[in-house]
Design a protein around this motif. Structure first.
Motif, PDB file in Angstrom:
ATOM      1  N   VAL A   1      32.447  29.377 -23.180  1.00 19.63           N
ATOM      2  CA  VAL A   1      33.454  29.778 -24.083  1.00 19.63           C
ATOM      3  C   VAL A   1      32.959  31.114 -24.642  1.00 19.63           C
ATOM      4  O   VAL A   1      31.953  31.377 -25.013  1.00 19.63           O
ATOM      5  N   ARG A   2      33.920  32.100 -24.426  1.00 21.96           N
ATOM      6  CA  ARG A   2      33.618  33.405 -25.026  1.00 21.96           C
ATOM      7  C   ARG A   2      34.409  33.765 -26.290  1.00 21.96           C
ATOM      8  O   ARG A   2      35.485  33.953 -26.353  1.00 21.96           O
ATOM      9  N   ILE A   3      33.805  33.695 -27.382  1.00 25.04           N
ATOM     10  CA  ILE A   3      34.491  33.645 -28.753  1.00 25.04           C
ATOM     11  C   ILE A   3      33.828  35.056 -29.604  1.00 25.04           C
ATOM     12  O   ILE A   3      32.745  35.325 -29.516  1.00 25.04           O
ATOM     13  N   GLY A   4      34.786  35.732 -30.177  1.00 20.05           N
ATOM     14  CA  GLY A   4      34.448  37.000 -30.983  1.00 20.05           C
ATOM     15  C   GLY A   4      34.562  36.480 -32.535  1.00 20.05           C
ATOM     16  O   GLY A   4      35.438  35.693 -32.884  1.00 20.05           O
ATOM     17  N   ILE A   5      33.555  36.567 -33.013  1.00 16.50           N
ATOM     18  CA  ILE A   5      33.476  36.345 -34.775  1.00 16.50           C
ATOM     19  C   ILE A   5      32.732  37.322 -35.517  1.00 16.50           C
ATOM     20  O   ILE A   5      31.718  38.050 -35.127  1.00 16.50           O
ATOM     21  N   SER A   6      33.529  37.829 -36.395  1.00 15.94           N
ATOM     22  CA  SER A   6      33.089  38.998 -37.478  1.00 15.94           C
ATOM     23  C   SER A   6      31.578  38.421 -38.279  1.00 15.94           C
ATOM     24  O   SER A   6      31.402  37.078 -38.106  1.00 15.94           O
ATOM     25  N   SER A   7      30.777  39.311 -38.692  1.00  9.75           N
ATOM     26  CA  SER A   7      29.594  39.230 -39.389  1.00  9.75           C
ATOM     27  C   SER A   7      29.589  38.017 -40.293  1.00  9.75           C
ATOM     28  O   SER A   7      28.840  37.170 -40.243  1.00  9.75           O
ATOM     29  N   MET A   8      30.677  38.189 -41.340  1.00 10.34           N
ATOM     30  CA  MET A   8      30.689  37.357 -42.399  1.00 10.34           C
ATOM     31  C   MET A   8      31.084  35.831 -42.148  1.00 10.34           C
ATOM     32  O   MET A   8      30.125  34.819 -42.564  1.00 10.34           O
ATOM     33  N   LEU A   9      31.677  35.719 -41.366  1.00  2.48           N
ATOM     34  CA  LEU A   9      32.214  34.315 -40.785  1.00  2.48           C
ATOM     35  C   LEU A   9      31.168  33.639 -39.672  1.00  2.48           C
ATOM     36  O   LEU A   9      30.798  32.506 -39.963  1.00  2.48           O
ATOM     37  N   GLY A  10      30.660  34.705 -39.001  1.00  4.47           N
ATOM     38  CA  GLY A  10      29.320  34.247 -38.204  1.00  4.47           C
ATOM     39  C   GLY A  10      28.262  33.763 -38.922  1.00  4.47           C
ATOM     40  O   GLY A  10      27.455  32.900 -38.280  1.00  4.47           O
ATOM     41  N   SER A  11      27.927  34.540 -40.055  1.00  8.58           N
ATOM     42  CA  SER A  11      26.604  33.970 -40.778  1.00  8.58           C
ATOM     43  C   SER A  11      26.731  32.901 -41.410  1.00  8.58           C
ATOM     44  O   SER A  11      25.962  32.131 -42.015  1.00  8.58           O
ATOM     45  N   TYR A  12      28.081  32.437 -42.180  1.00  9.97           N
ATOM     46  CA  TYR A  12      28.349  31.478 -43.082  1.00  9.97           C
ATOM     47  C   TYR A  12      29.110  30.195 -42.858  1.00  9.97           C
ATOM     48  O   TYR A  12      29.160  29.323 -43.302  1.00  9.97           O
ATOM     49  N   TYR A  13      30.166  30.591 -41.817  1.00 12.91           N
ATOM     50  CA  TYR A  13      31.252  29.520 -41.470  1.00 12.91           C
ATOM     51  C   TYR A  13      30.879  28.929 -40.490  1.00 12.91           C
ATOM     52  O   TYR A  13      31.012  27.579 -40.199  1.00 12.91           O
TER      53      TYR A  13
ATOM     54  N   VAL B   1      30.649  32.785 -48.747  1.00 12.54           N
ATOM     55  CA  VAL B   1      29.356  33.736 -48.517  1.00 12.54           C
ATOM     56  C   VAL B   1      28.596  33.609 -49.719  1.00 12.54           C
ATOM     57  O   VAL B   1      27.269  33.603 -49.635  1.00 12.54           O
ATOM     58  N   ILE B   2      28.950  33.272 -51.000  1.00  9.22           N
ATOM     59  CA  ILE B   2      28.158  33.155 -52.188  1.00  9.22           C
ATOM     60  C   ILE B   2      27.502  31.781 -52.302  1.00  9.22           C
ATOM     61  O   ILE B   2      28.107  30.782 -52.253  1.00  9.22           O
ATOM     62  N   GLU B   3      26.119  31.980 -52.299  1.00 10.69           N
ATOM     63  CA  GLU B   3      25.410  30.741 -52.717  1.00 10.69           C
ATOM     64  C   GLU B   3      24.846  30.737 -54.047  1.00 10.69           C
ATOM     65  O   GLU B   3      24.716  31.645 -54.789  1.00 10.69           O
ATOM     66  N   GLU B   4      24.297  29.513 -54.370  1.00 15.69           N
ATOM     67  CA  GLU B   4      23.920  29.368 -55.657  1.00 15.69           C
ATOM     68  C   GLU B   4      22.679  30.091 -56.127  1.00 15.69           C
ATOM     69  O   GLU B   4      22.676  30.632 -57.222  1.00 15.69           O
ATOM     70  N   ASP B   5      21.895  30.222 -55.126  1.00 19.01           N
ATOM     71  CA  ASP B   5      20.515  31.040 -55.343  1.00 19.01           C
ATOM     72  C   ASP B   5      20.491  32.730 -55.047  1.00 19.01           C
ATOM     73  O   ASP B   5      19.669  33.461 -55.251  1.00 19.01           O
ATOM     74  N   ASP B   6      21.706  32.949 -54.952  1.00 15.60           N
ATOM     75  CA  ASP B   6      21.985  34.554 -54.771  1.00 15.60           C
ATOM     76  C   ASP B   6      22.101  35.045 -56.334  1.00 15.60           C
ATOM     77  O   ASP B   6      21.767  36.407 -56.183  1.00 15.60           O
ATOM     78  N   GLN B   7      21.991  34.599 -57.124  1.00 12.69           N
ATOM     79  CA  GLN B   7      22.015  35.248 -58.596  1.00 12.69           C
ATOM     80  C   GLN B   7      22.943  36.320 -58.705  1.00 12.69           C
ATOM     81  O   GLN B   7      22.611  37.408 -59.379  1.00 12.69           O
ATOM     82  N   LEU B   8      24.134  36.079 -58.383  1.00 11.24           N
ATOM     83  CA  LEU B   8      25.369  36.844 -58.260  1.00 11.24           C
ATOM     84  C   LEU B   8      26.478  36.222 -59.163  1.00 11.24           C
ATOM     85  O   LEU B   8      26.495  35.005 -59.217  1.00 11.24           O
ATOM     86  N   ILE B   9      27.338  36.810 -59.846  1.00 13.70           N
ATOM     87  CA  ILE B   9      28.763  36.384 -60.382  1.00 13.70           C
ATOM     88  C   ILE B   9      29.753  36.793 -59.616  1.00 13.70           C
ATOM     89  O   ILE B   9      29.761  37.961 -59.188  1.00 13.70           O
ATOM     90  N   THR B  10      30.709  36.084 -59.467  1.00 17.49           N
ATOM     91  CA  THR B  10      32.021  36.100 -58.762  1.00 17.49           C
ATOM     92  C   THR B  10      33.190  36.007 -59.895  1.00 17.49           C
ATOM     93  O   THR B  10      33.354  35.520 -60.735  1.00 17.49           O
ATOM     94  N   ARG B  11      34.216  37.111 -59.421  1.00 20.62           N
ATOM     95  CA  ARG B  11      35.476  36.813 -60.247  1.00 20.62           C
ATOM     96  C   ARG B  11      36.834  37.038 -59.362  1.00 20.62           C
ATOM     97  O   ARG B  11      36.486  38.052 -58.336  1.00 20.62           O
ATOM     98  N   SER B  12      37.978  36.401 -59.569  1.00 18.45           N
ATOM     99  CA  SER B  12      39.042  36.768 -58.877  1.00 18.45           C
ATOM    100  C   SER B  12      39.668  38.215 -58.994  1.00 18.45           C
ATOM    101  O   SER B  12      39.359  38.436 -60.253  1.00 18.45           O
ATOM    102  N   PHE B  13      40.274  38.416 -58.002  1.00 18.39           N
ATOM    103  CA  PHE B  13      41.159  39.875 -58.378  1.00 18.39           C
ATOM    104  C   PHE B  13      42.175  39.313 -59.265  1.00 18.39           C
ATOM    105  O   PHE B  13      42.554  38.155 -59.360  1.00 18.39           O
ATOM    106  N   ASP B  14      42.997  40.415 -59.733  1.00 20.35           N
ATOM    107  CA  ASP B  14      44.244  40.121 -60.537  1.00 20.35           C
ATOM    108  C   ASP B  14      45.276  41.035 -59.819  1.00 20.35           C
ATOM    109  O   ASP B  14      45.310  42.015 -60.245  1.00 20.35           O
ATOM    110  N   PRO B  15      46.287  40.430 -59.081  1.00 18.53           N
ATOM    111  CA  PRO B  15      46.302  38.937 -58.698  1.00 18.53           C
ATOM    112  C   PRO B  15      45.074  38.522 -57.831  1.00 18.53           C
ATOM    113  O   PRO B  15      44.629  39.371 -56.932  1.00 18.53           O
ATOM    114  N   PRO B  16      45.024  37.236 -57.496  1.00 23.02           N
ATOM    115  CA  PRO B  16      43.878  36.734 -56.401  1.00 23.02           C
ATOM    116  C   PRO B  16      44.235  37.264 -55.119  1.00 23.02           C
ATOM    117  O   PRO B  16      45.569  37.497 -54.628  1.00 23.02           O
ATOM    118  N   ILE B  17      43.318  37.404 -54.012  1.00 20.30           N
ATOM    119  CA  ILE B  17      43.467  37.700 -52.945  1.00 20.30           C
ATOM    120  C   ILE B  17      43.020  36.709 -51.799  1.00 20.30           C
ATOM    121  O   ILE B  17      41.927  36.312 -51.785  1.00 20.30           O
TER     122      ILE B  17
END
Length: 292
Positions: A93-105, A244-260
């Motif tokens: 199987v030859r599959i292409g995956i982007s960095s963000m998905l390849g690392s976390y999903y 991608v965001i994990e509990e120990d990242d010590q980061l805060i996230t917020r949705s866009f207005d409107p959400p994306i």
């Protein structure tokens, strides 16, 4: 027509060298030269410029390349299908995956699939969404994970998961006091962005255009741990998928207005033959994704 010279011709077109093409193909250079000469004689055309070691395609050669790639792709798919009818499975199987998905999903999915199908080889190619889509269309990949925006009619897709792009900030950033972040406010900040060609960057560029704003990009990198570190130290903000965001990242996230929200899909060519290995992977990923 013997298609072997077409394989040689494609290799020369890609490497721009008879020597490199021969090395890639694992044959002697004289054999490549003779095959191309015979191909030109049979067609009555000059296909390749040979001047001062600079190898390039003539106009006729460029037109043949388009057809040659389609012929080789169709031939390889036909041979694979015939082999599988005899019970012979290449198991790749030859599959292409982007960095963000390849690392976390995908890591857990890929490992689970490999455990379930130990005889199937997984070849994972990392790249930007646009690059991977082109590789898929050109037959260099069997499957690719892409964002379902504007897709060509030549591709078939199956939705894997829906993910939200979140504004990602340090704990002490003023945005932490807000529930949602308007795009204009986001683009007034110093940004940490993926490089061009990745869906993360394409979404941000599209959002900036809609907001009539010019992004202030302080850092460009595809390394997610580095992006998080830069944000954590207060040198910029970014937007990342929620997964991608994990509990120990010590980061805060917020949705866009409107959400994306993004629909992440796995795609393949409509006109291609999907091997048993690829069909098994599609079914496995679909079932696994629904259970996540």
């Amino acid at each position: 027509m013997d298609i072997k010279p077409l394989r040689y011709f494609i290799a020369i077109a890609k490497t721009e060298s008879f020597t490199k093409a021969a090395q890639q193909l694992g044959v002697a250079q004289p054999a490549v030269s003779m095959a191309i000469k015979k191909l030109e004689t049979d067609l009555g055309l000059i296909l390749i410029h040979r001047a001062d070691r600079n190898v390039g395609l003539t106009d006729e050669g460029k037109k043949l390349l388009i057809h040659a790639e389609k012929i080789i792709q169709a031939t390889d798919e036909a041979l694979l299908e015939m082999m599988e009818l005899q019970g012979l499975n290449q198991g790749e199987v030859r599959i292409g995956i982007s960095s963000m998905l390849g690392s976390y999903y995908f890591p857990s999915i890929l490992m689970a699939f490999r455990h379930h199908y130990p005889s199937i080889t997984l070849k994972v190619i990392e790249g930007g969404t646009w690059e991977l889509q082109k590789m898929l269309e050109n037959g260099e990949l069997d499957l690719s994970v892409i964002v379902a925006e504007t897709l060509p009619d030549s591709l078939e897709t199956q939705t894997l998961v829906r993910g939200e792009m979140l504004v990602t900030i340090a704990n002490d950033h003023p945005f932490s006091e807000l529930d949602k972040i308007p795009p204009k406010a986001f683009f007034e900040e110093e940004l940490v962005m993926f490089k061009e060609g990745y869906f993360h960057r394409r979404i941000v560029d599209k959002l900036a255009k809609e907001a009539n704003m010019t992004p202030k990009i302080g850092f460009e990198t595809n390394l997610i741990p580095l992006i998080k570190s830069i944000i954590r130290q207060g040198f910029g903000i970014s937007t990342l998928l929620a997964m991608v965001i994990e509990e120990d990242d010590q980061l805060i996230t917020r949705s866009f207005d409107p959400p994306i929200w993004l629909d992440l899909c796995i795609a393949w060519r409509k006109d291609s033959y999907l091997s048993k290995a690829n069909q098994a992977f599609l079914e496995f990923v679909s079932e696994h994704g629904q259970n996540r």
